[in-house]
Motif scaffolding. Structure first.
Motif, PDB file in Angstrom:
ATOM      1  N   MET A 100       0.832  -1.200   0.000  1.00 38.07           N
ATOM      2  CA  MET A 100       0.000   0.000   0.000  1.00 38.07           C
ATOM      3  C   MET A 100       0.868   1.253   0.000  1.00 38.07           C
ATOM      4  O   MET A 100       0.565   2.236  -0.685  1.00 38.07           O
ATOM      5  N   LYS A 101       1.972   1.211   0.743  1.00 41.12           N
ATOM      6  CA  LYS A 101       2.861   2.377   0.771  1.00 41.12           C
ATOM      7  C   LYS A 101       3.513   2.599  -0.593  1.00 41.12           C
ATOM      8  O   LYS A 101       3.648   3.744  -1.046  1.00 41.12           O
ATOM      9  N   VAL A 102       3.892   1.510  -1.271  1.00 35.96           N
ATOM     10  CA  VAL A 102       4.518   1.652  -2.584  1.00 35.96           C
ATOM     11  C   VAL A 102       3.558   2.313  -3.571  1.00 35.96           C
ATOM     12  O   VAL A 102       3.917   3.253  -4.289  1.00 35.96           O
ATOM     13  N   SER A 103       2.310   1.828  -3.614  1.00 35.87           N
ATOM     14  CA  SER A 103       1.347   2.431  -4.534  1.00 35.87           C
ATOM     15  C   SER A 103       0.980   3.842  -4.092  1.00 35.87           C
ATOM     16  O   SER A 103       0.759   4.730  -4.917  1.00 35.87           O
ATOM     17  N   GLY A 104       0.950   4.067  -2.759  1.00 37.03           N
ATOM     18  CA  GLY A 104       0.700   5.410  -2.257  1.00 37.03           C
ATOM     19  C   GLY A 104       1.825   6.369  -2.597  1.00 37.03           C
ATOM     20  O   GLY A 104       1.593   7.551  -2.868  1.00 37.03           O
ATOM     21  N   ASP A 105       3.058   5.851  -2.594  1.00 37.16           N
ATOM     22  CA  ASP A 105       4.195   6.674  -3.004  1.00 37.16           C
ATOM     23  C   ASP A 105       4.021   7.139  -4.450  1.00 37.16           C
ATOM     24  O   ASP A 105       4.320   8.292  -4.787  1.00 37.16           O
ATOM     25  N   TYR A 106       3.544   6.232  -5.294  1.00 36.84           N
ATOM     26  CA  TYR A 106       3.332   6.598  -6.703  1.00 36.84           C
ATOM     27  C   TYR A 106       2.293   7.716  -6.793  1.00 36.84           C
ATOM     28  O   TYR A 106       2.482   8.699  -7.518  1.00 36.84           O
ATOM     29  N   LEU A 107       1.199   7.568  -6.059  1.00 40.19           N
ATOM     30  CA  LEU A 107       0.156   8.594  -6.080  1.00 40.19           C
ATOM     31  C   LEU A 107       0.724   9.935  -5.624  1.00 40.19           C
ATOM     32  O   LEU A 107       0.470  10.969  -6.247  1.00 40.19           O
ATOM     33  N   ALA A 108       1.494   9.925  -4.535  1.00 42.69           N
ATOM     34  CA  ALA A 108       2.070  11.173  -4.016  1.00 42.69           C
ATOM     35  C   ALA A 108       3.039  11.793  -5.020  1.00 42.69           C
ATOM     36  O   ALA A 108       3.035  13.010  -5.235  1.00 42.69           O
ATOM     37  N   ASP A 109       3.859  10.956  -5.650  1.00 42.35           N
ATOM     38  CA  ASP A 109       4.857  11.464  -6.588  1.00 42.35           C
ATOM     39  C   ASP A 109       4.241  12.013  -7.871  1.00 42.35           C
ATOM     40  O   ASP A 109       4.836  12.861  -8.538  1.00 42.35           O
ATOM     41  N   HIS A 110       3.058  11.516  -8.228  1.00 42.43           N
ATOM     42  CA  HIS A 110       2.422  11.912  -9.487  1.00 42.43           C
ATOM     43  C   HIS A 110       1.117  12.684  -9.255  1.00 42.43           C
ATOM     44  O   HIS A 110       0.295  12.785 -10.165  1.00 42.43           O
ATOM     45  N   PHE A 111       0.971  13.227  -8.046  1.00 42.79           N
ATOM     46  CA  PHE A 111      -0.289  13.872  -7.683  1.00 42.79           C
ATOM     47  C   PHE A 111      -0.631  15.014  -8.640  1.00 42.79           C
ATOM     48  O   PHE A 111      -1.801  15.210  -8.996  1.00 42.79           O
ATOM     49  N   GLU A 112       0.369  15.775  -9.053  1.00 41.40           N
ATOM     50  CA  GLU A 112       0.116  16.918  -9.937  1.00 41.40           C
ATOM     51  C   GLU A 112      -0.490  16.509 -11.270  1.00 41.40           C
ATOM     52  O   GLU A 112      -1.094  17.326 -11.960  1.00 41.40           O
ATOM     53  N   GLU A 113      -0.330  15.242 -11.652  1.00 37.99           N
ATOM     54  CA  GLU A 113      -0.845  14.757 -12.932  1.00 37.99           C
ATOM     55  C   GLU A 113      -2.310  14.342 -12.870  1.00 37.99           C
ATOM     56  O   GLU A 113      -2.924  14.080 -13.908  1.00 37.99           O
ATOM     57  N   LEU A 114      -2.863  14.244 -11.666  1.00 41.65           N
ATOM     58  CA  LEU A 114      -4.242  13.766 -11.534  1.00 41.65           C
ATOM     59  C   LEU A 114      -5.205  14.706 -12.252  1.00 41.65           C
ATOM     60  O   LEU A 114      -5.125  15.928 -12.098  1.00 41.65           O
ATOM     61  N   PRO A 115      -6.153  14.151 -13.028  1.00 41.93           N
ATOM     62  CA  PRO A 115      -7.080  15.016 -13.744  1.00 41.93           C
ATOM     63  C   PRO A 115      -8.263  15.497 -12.908  1.00 41.93           C
ATOM     64  O   PRO A 115      -8.884  16.505 -13.235  1.00 41.93           O
ATOM     65  N   LEU A 116      -8.587  14.766 -11.824  1.00 47.37           N
ATOM     66  CA  LEU A 116      -9.793  15.127 -11.074  1.00 47.37           C
ATOM     67  C   LEU A 116      -9.686  14.676  -9.622  1.00 47.37           C
ATOM     68  O   LEU A 116      -9.345  13.530  -9.334  1.00 47.37           O
TER      69      LEU A 116
END
Length: 234
Positions: A100-116
């Motif tokens: 969960m932390k690994v996938s959460g790290d991805y979300l945090a690192d790419h948060f600016e790319e989220l469309p919504l």
């Protein structure tokens, strides 16, 4: 997609593409959410959709800050899910938290790319009894649109700042329940394979009473050979 496929394959998606989600899809997703059951049909909810890139960048910074707070609590053993549930395998729990932390790290690192982003607020919600059915309906409807998402409460660690950025009328009693990050997934949908079977987490007539049926494998998609395996136990 039939209802069983939706129920069995909708899961949290943290690896999301930056492609924008059409307003028509957003409307269908939220229209499904507001049809969810809620106490007395009082509809004590409010959804704030955020697709302004500048605002998403601000929330990205907040998300990473709030996540640091969350994992500091986790390291001290005081955060949610820090300890395995009673009866659960500690090694399996540790592995789940690591993934969960690994996938959460991805979300945090790419948060600016989220469309919504969709921020979900409720008032006098009795522990989430009214809002969580709406959130689940939202995620199911998103799946029907090909959109994945993840529900996170991490930003509640900095909710004063969230309220300020969104202009939330907190004096009226509105409180953030969760934030949903939505986007077209980079991964694939599939039945969750890492679930303890029904008979291990269910009982009948008392806490220690056997449920009475063994479910050795997921019952969807239906498999002819699965029917004999569903048998009375105990």
């Amino acid at each position: 997609m039939n209802i069983h496929e939706a129920l069995y394959t909708t899961r949290m998606m943290r690896r999301l593409r930056p492609d924008p989600i059409p307003l028509e899809s957003q409307a269908r997703i939220l229209d499904a959410a507001v049809r969810a059951p809620n106490g007395g049909n009082t509809q004590r909810w409010h959804f704030v959709a955020v697709d302004d890139p500048a605002l998403i960048r601000k929330f990205a910074q907040l998300f990473r800050k709030a996540r640091d707070v969350e994992y500091h609590k986790f390291a001290n053993g005081s955060g949610p899910m820090a300890a395995p549930a009673p009866g659960a395998d500690p090694a399996a729990h540790a592995d789940t938290m690591r993934r969960m932390k690994v996938s959460g790290d991805y979300l945090a690192d790419h948060f600016e790319e989220l469309p919504l982003l969709i921020f979900v607020f409720a008032i006098d919600d009795l522990g989430g009894a009214n809002i969580y059915p709406a959130i689940w309906s939202l995620l199911l409807a998103a799946h029907a649109e090909g959109v994945g998402g993840v529900m996170t409460m991490v930003l509640r660690n900095v909710e004063d700042r969230v309220d300020e950025l969104l202009g939330v009328p907190v004096a009226q009693g509105w409180k953030m329940s969760a934030m949903l990050a939505l986007g077209y997934p980079r991964g694939t949908w599939g039945v969750a394979a890492n679930r303890r079977p029904v008979q291990e987490v269910s009982s009948r007539n008392s806490w220690d009473g056997p449920f009475g049926v063994d479910v050795p494998q997921p019952l969807w998609p239906p498999q002819r050979e699965a029917i004999p395996a569903l048998s009375a136990a105990g």
